[in-house]
Design an enzyme around this catalytic site. Structure first.
Site, PDB file in Angstrom:
ATOM      1  N   ASN A 235       5.464  -7.342  10.304  1.00 35.24           N
ATOM      2  CA  ASN A 235       4.699  -7.100   9.083  1.00 35.24           C
ATOM      3  C   ASN A 235       5.470  -7.745   7.936  1.00 35.24           C
ATOM      4  O   ASN A 235       6.637  -7.427   7.724  1.00 35.24           O
ATOM      5  CB  ASN A 235       4.559  -5.587   8.845  1.00 35.24           C
ATOM      6  N   GLY A 236       4.804  -8.635   7.224  1.00 34.20           N
ATOM      7  CA  GLY A 236       5.465  -9.282   6.101  1.00 34.20           C
ATOM      8  C   GLY A 236       5.158 -10.767   6.057  1.00 34.20           C
ATOM      9  O   GLY A 236       4.201 -11.237   6.683  1.00 34.20           O
TER      10      GLY A 236
ATOM     11  N   CYS B 195      -0.741  -5.809   7.809  1.00 36.60           N
ATOM     12  CA  CYS B 195      -0.278  -5.626   9.184  1.00 36.60           C
ATOM     13  C   CYS B 195       0.366  -4.254   9.409  1.00 36.60           C
ATOM     14  O   CYS B 195       1.136  -3.767   8.582  1.00 36.60           O
ATOM     15  CB  CYS B 195       0.728  -6.675   9.630  1.00 36.60           C
TER      16      CYS B 195
ATOM     17  N   TYR C 118      -2.542   0.622  -2.864  1.00 35.77           N
ATOM     18  CA  TYR C 118      -3.712   0.319  -2.051  1.00 35.77           C
ATOM     19  C   TYR C 118      -3.478   0.410  -0.529  1.00 35.77           C
ATOM     20  O   TYR C 118      -4.271   1.022   0.171  1.00 35.77           O
ATOM     21  CB  TYR C 118      -4.216  -1.082  -2.404  1.00 35.77           C
TER      22      TYR C 118
ATOM     23  N   ASP D 249     -11.086   2.407 -10.017  1.00 34.30           N
ATOM     24  CA  ASP D 249     -10.616   1.761  -8.785  1.00 34.30           C
ATOM     25  C   ASP D 249      -9.096   1.794  -8.769  1.00 34.30           C
ATOM     26  O   ASP D 249      -8.461   1.905  -9.815  1.00 34.30           O
ATOM     27  CB  ASP D 249     -11.143   0.328  -8.660  1.00 34.30           C
ATOM     28  N   ASP D 250      -8.542   1.674  -7.548  1.00 35.65           N
ATOM     29  CA  ASP D 250      -7.068   1.673  -7.458  1.00 35.65           C
ATOM     30  C   ASP D 250      -6.497   0.393  -8.049  1.00 35.65           C
ATOM     31  O   ASP D 250      -5.423   0.379  -8.629  1.00 35.65           O
ATOM     32  CB  ASP D 250      -6.618   1.842  -6.009  1.00 35.65           C
TER      33      ASP D 250
ATOM     34  N   THR E 210     -10.046   4.044  -1.618  1.00 39.50           N
ATOM     35  CA  THR E 210      -8.649   4.266  -1.992  1.00 39.50           C
ATOM     36  C   THR E 210      -8.459   4.911  -3.356  1.00 39.50           C
ATOM     37  O   THR E 210      -7.448   5.563  -3.593  1.00 39.50           O
ATOM     38  CB  THR E 210      -7.873   2.943  -1.853  1.00 39.50           C
TER      39      THR E 210
ATOM     40  N   GLY F 237      -4.698  -3.893   8.892  1.00 34.99           N
ATOM     41  CA  GLY F 237      -5.045  -5.208   9.418  1.00 34.99           C
ATOM     42  C   GLY F 237      -6.201  -5.105  10.370  1.00 34.99           C
ATOM     43  O   GLY F 237      -6.128  -4.346  11.342  1.00 34.99           O
TER      44      GLY F 237
HETATM   45  O1  LIG Z   1     -10.792  -6.771  -6.969  1.00 36.97           O
HETATM   46  P1  LIG Z   1     -10.975  -6.934  -5.497  1.00 36.97           P
HETATM   47  O2  LIG Z   1     -10.560  -8.310  -5.053  1.00 36.97           O
HETATM   48  O3  LIG Z   1     -12.332  -6.549  -5.029  1.00 36.97           O
HETATM   49  O4  LIG Z   1      -9.898  -6.010  -4.766  1.00 36.97           O
HETATM   50  C1  LIG Z   1      -9.679  -4.672  -5.076  1.00 36.97           C
HETATM   51  C2  LIG Z   1     -10.577  -3.759  -4.281  1.00 36.97           C
HETATM   52  O5  LIG Z   1     -10.379  -3.955  -2.859  1.00 36.97           O
HETATM   53  C3  LIG Z   1      -9.878  -2.774  -2.277  1.00 36.97           C
HETATM   54  O6  LIG Z   1     -10.908  -2.038  -1.632  1.00 36.97           O
HETATM   55  P2  LIG Z   1     -11.244  -2.151  -0.080  1.00 36.97           P
HETATM   56  O7  LIG Z   1     -12.711  -2.271   0.100  1.00 36.97           O
HETATM   57  O8  LIG Z   1     -10.445  -3.254   0.551  1.00 36.97           O
HETATM   58  O9  LIG Z   1     -10.691  -0.826   0.603  1.00 36.97           O
HETATM   59  P3  LIG Z   1     -10.847   0.741   0.319  1.00 36.97           P
HETATM   60  O10 LIG Z   1     -12.107   1.202   0.995  1.00 36.97           O
HETATM   61  O11 LIG Z   1      -9.623   1.322   0.949  1.00 36.97           O
HETATM   62  O12 LIG Z   1     -10.884   0.999  -1.137  1.00 36.97           O
HETATM   63  C4  LIG Z   1      -9.326  -1.964  -3.423  1.00 36.97           C
HETATM   64  O13 LIG Z   1      -9.356  -0.593  -3.128  1.00 36.97           O
HETATM   65  C5  LIG Z   1     -10.255  -2.308  -4.547  1.00 36.97           C
HETATM   66  O14 LIG Z   1     -11.443  -1.548  -4.449  1.00 36.97           O
HETATM   67  N1  LIG Z   2       0.288  -9.164   6.568  1.00 31.13           N
HETATM   68  C1  LIG Z   2       1.255  -9.388   7.412  1.00 31.13           C
HETATM   69  O1  LIG Z   2       2.157  -8.594   7.585  1.00 31.13           O
HETATM   70  C2  LIG Z   2       1.166 -10.714   8.141  1.00 31.13           C
HETATM   71  C3  LIG Z   2       2.238 -10.979   9.200  1.00 31.13           C
HETATM   72  C4  LIG Z   2       2.349 -12.477   9.506  1.00 31.13           C
HETATM   73  N2  LIG Z   2       2.859 -13.189   8.356  1.00 31.13           N
HETATM   74  C5  LIG Z   2       1.003 -13.035   9.946  1.00 31.13           C
HETATM   75  O2  LIG Z   2       0.377 -13.752   9.203  1.00 31.13           O
HETATM   76  O3  LIG Z   2       0.580 -12.720  11.034  1.00 31.13           O
HETATM   77 MG   LIG Z   3     -11.436  -0.180  -2.751  1.00 35.51          MG
END
Ligand SMILES: O=P(O)(O)OC[C@H]1O[C@H](OP(=O)(O)OP(=O)(O)O)[C@H](O)[C@@H]1O
Ligand SMILES: NC(=O)CC[C@H](N)C(=O)O
Ligand SMILES: [Mg+2]
Length: 491
Positions: free
Chosen positions: A101-102, A2, A257, A365-366, A303, A28
């Site tokens: 957010n949270g 969020c 991330y 990966d991150d 990322t 989000g």
């Molecule tokens: O192990 P997983 O469950 O797959 O989660 C981790 C992956 O998900 C995220 O990428 P994402 O596609 O959300 O966003 P990005 O394009 O910012 O990397 C993160 O950067 C990893 O690549």
């Molecule tokens: N990721 C969030 O910050 C979620 C905010 C709130 N708990 C919702 O579900 O809308």
């Molecule tokens: Mg990724």
């Protein structure tokens, strides 16, 4: 995760709130909303989708007013339905709109209290709607509508609400309220813009400083843990510590991330933190494999790029963009269901075979959370002709649920839960898997100036700074595991 944003300006703020949402969108993708305060009226428009899906010209026309708040949602509680999009609104004791957010971890108890003792109705399963009603009740106990009255009300919120929260609120007849939980788990930054032609200064608060940059606000400082800020509609700023000082533990996963690299969070550059993660991990690789045979370092976009580039520098090998990202597919990790996540990885990333053919590649990966991305990517690299596929994660193994605003409710869904690194390596199908150590990650984020001593690293070490009630993990698993969500959607 969020994104939230609040602005008090000298002219209408809706267009700026919308622009701000577009640079917080990575936090989000499920729903978006804006609430503005126009004289005696609160205007709210919200719905499912990206900001660009939710707002058209008609909606923007409606959103008049010189102060307001905005939200983009990644759900961690309740459903993904449009009725749980934010901001939420109540009309007593005043017109109040809230964006959060949270995640609260005592929502069930609060929900009962709000209904039985505060005599207020909560319409959805959202923890944020409960939070709004707690605030509204605490404010109703005050005699006047002043910054001091708001601080007293937030003291009550801090006392009653447990979990991670950064919040912006519009109160009709007063202005903007912004506050952060006593541990400062979720981020919130304050910005200021000089008023034109002698007008008063304008203020903004946002999840990430990138929104301030875009809108021309100067980053003043982060809102402190347990601090509340009130900016009146006339542009006067008041602030107060509303919760006793606690250890500041910002969420480390923001740096890994969630946040954009061009943001500053708690005075730490996300970009630099990620580069330092790469340096540390590169050094670990050299320690474990001094005679490595890596030909190329390839990031898994987006990322991981900052970290991957630094790993390549430390190893002294080529950095190559071997996967091309489809810019029209969003982030996969924050999608609500596993089916959708799994399908989206292939749609999102496509290899350039000549960067793989006959090479030993180190994919970076991150983080590896459910393993959805890495499992497919390793296979894609092999299909593209790689001789060996190594995989490095700039974060340690994610082994525990997150309860403060990241939707990882069920340990069993995490690929590293209850598995050794060797077992994860086997499951992901790579020839070698290397993870960052937690101490290195924390040092990387804290940086040479050691700007932060402690973090919420709960998804890596299982230590929860607020404490967790017995039975809580079982309850959220029942409510929010992928299986539970699938059943709910089907019904
Ligand atoms: O192990 P997983 O469950 O797959 O989660 C981790 C992956 O998900 C995220 O990428 P994402 O596609 O959300 O966003 P990005 O394009 O910012 O990397 C993160 O950067 C990893 O690549
Ligand atoms: N990721 C969030 O910050 C979620 C905010 C709130 N708990 C919702 O579900 O809308
Ligand atoms: Mg990724």
């Amino acid at each position: 995760m969020c994104g939230i944003l609040g602005i008090v300006g000298n002219t209408d703020v809706a267009a700026q709130l919308y622009d701000g949402l577009t640079v917080l969108q990575h936090r989000g993708q499920d729903a978006a909303g804006i609430a503005t305060a126009d004289g005696g009226k609160l205007r709210v428009h919200k719905g499912n989708g990206l900001a660009s899906d939710v707002f058209d010209e008609d909606a923007m026309q409606l959103l008049q007013g010189r102060f307001g708040i905005a939200h983009c949602r990644y759900p961690t509680a309740g459903s993904e339905g449009s009725d749980e999009a934010q901001p939420f609104y109540v009309n007593s004791p005043y017109g109040i709109a809230l964006a959060h957010n949270g995640n609260l971890i005592n929502t069930d108890k609060l929900r009962r209290e709000v209904f039985e003792q505060d005599l207020r109705n909560v319409n959805t399963e959202s923890d944020s709607e409960v939070l709004l009603n707690v605030f509204a009740h605490e404010l109703s106990l005050q005699k006047a509508l002043t910054p001091d009255a708001v601080f007293k009300a937030i003291e009550g919120v801090n006392r009653r609400c447990i979990g991670g929260y950064a919040v912006v609120i519009s109160v009709l007849g007063l202005g903007l309220v912004a506050f952060r939980d006593p541990h400062g788990i979720r981020p919130l930054v304050l910005g200021k813009r000089a008023g034109k032609n002698g007008a008063t200064d304008e203020y903004a608060v946002a999840s990430e400083s990138v929104a301030l940059d875009l809108l021309g606000f100067e980053r003043v400082r982060d809102v402190g843990p347990g601090e509340c800020i009130v900016v009146t509609a006339r542009g006067e700023l008041f602030s107060q510590q509303t919760a006793p000082a606690q250890v500041h533990t910002p969420c480390i996963f923001e740096y890994v991330y969630f946040a954009r690299p061009d943001s500053m969070m708690d005075n730490i550059s996300v970009h630099k933190a990620r580069m330092r993660m790469g340096q540390k991990l590169g050094e670990k690789i050299l320690r474990l494999m001094p005679d490595h045979d890596i030909d190329t370092v390839i990031p898994i976009p987006d990322t991981s790029r900052d970290a991957a580039l630094e790993i390549a520098n430390v190893l002294g090998v080529k950095y190559r963009e071997g996967f091309i990202k489809n810019r029209y597919v969003g982030r996969t990790f924050i999608m609500p269901g596993q089916g959708q996540r799994a399908k989206s990885v292939r749609r999102k990333l496509n290899p350039i075979p000549l960067e793989f053919r006959n090479r030993v590649v180190l994919l970076v990966d991150d983080s590896i959370v459910r393993g959805t991305t890495s499992q497919q990517i390793v296979q894609m690299a092999r299909d593209a002709g790689a001789r060996k596929v190594y995989l490095a994660s700039a974060a340690p193994p994610v082994r525990f649920p997150n309860v403060y605003g990241i939707d990882m409710p069920s340990a069993e869904e995490l690929v590293a839960h209850d598995r050794s690194e060797e077992e994860v390596q086997k499951l992901l199908g790579c020839d070698w898997l290397i993870y960052q150590d937690l101490a290195d990650l924390e040092e990387a984020v804290s940086g040479p100036k050691q700007r932060m001593e402690h973090f919420d690293s709960s998804c890596f070490n299982g230590e929860y700074v607020t404490g967790i009630e017995e039975g809580y993990f079982d309850r959220i698993k029942q409510l929010r595991s992928d299986e539970a969500k699938k059943t709910r959607r089907a019904s």
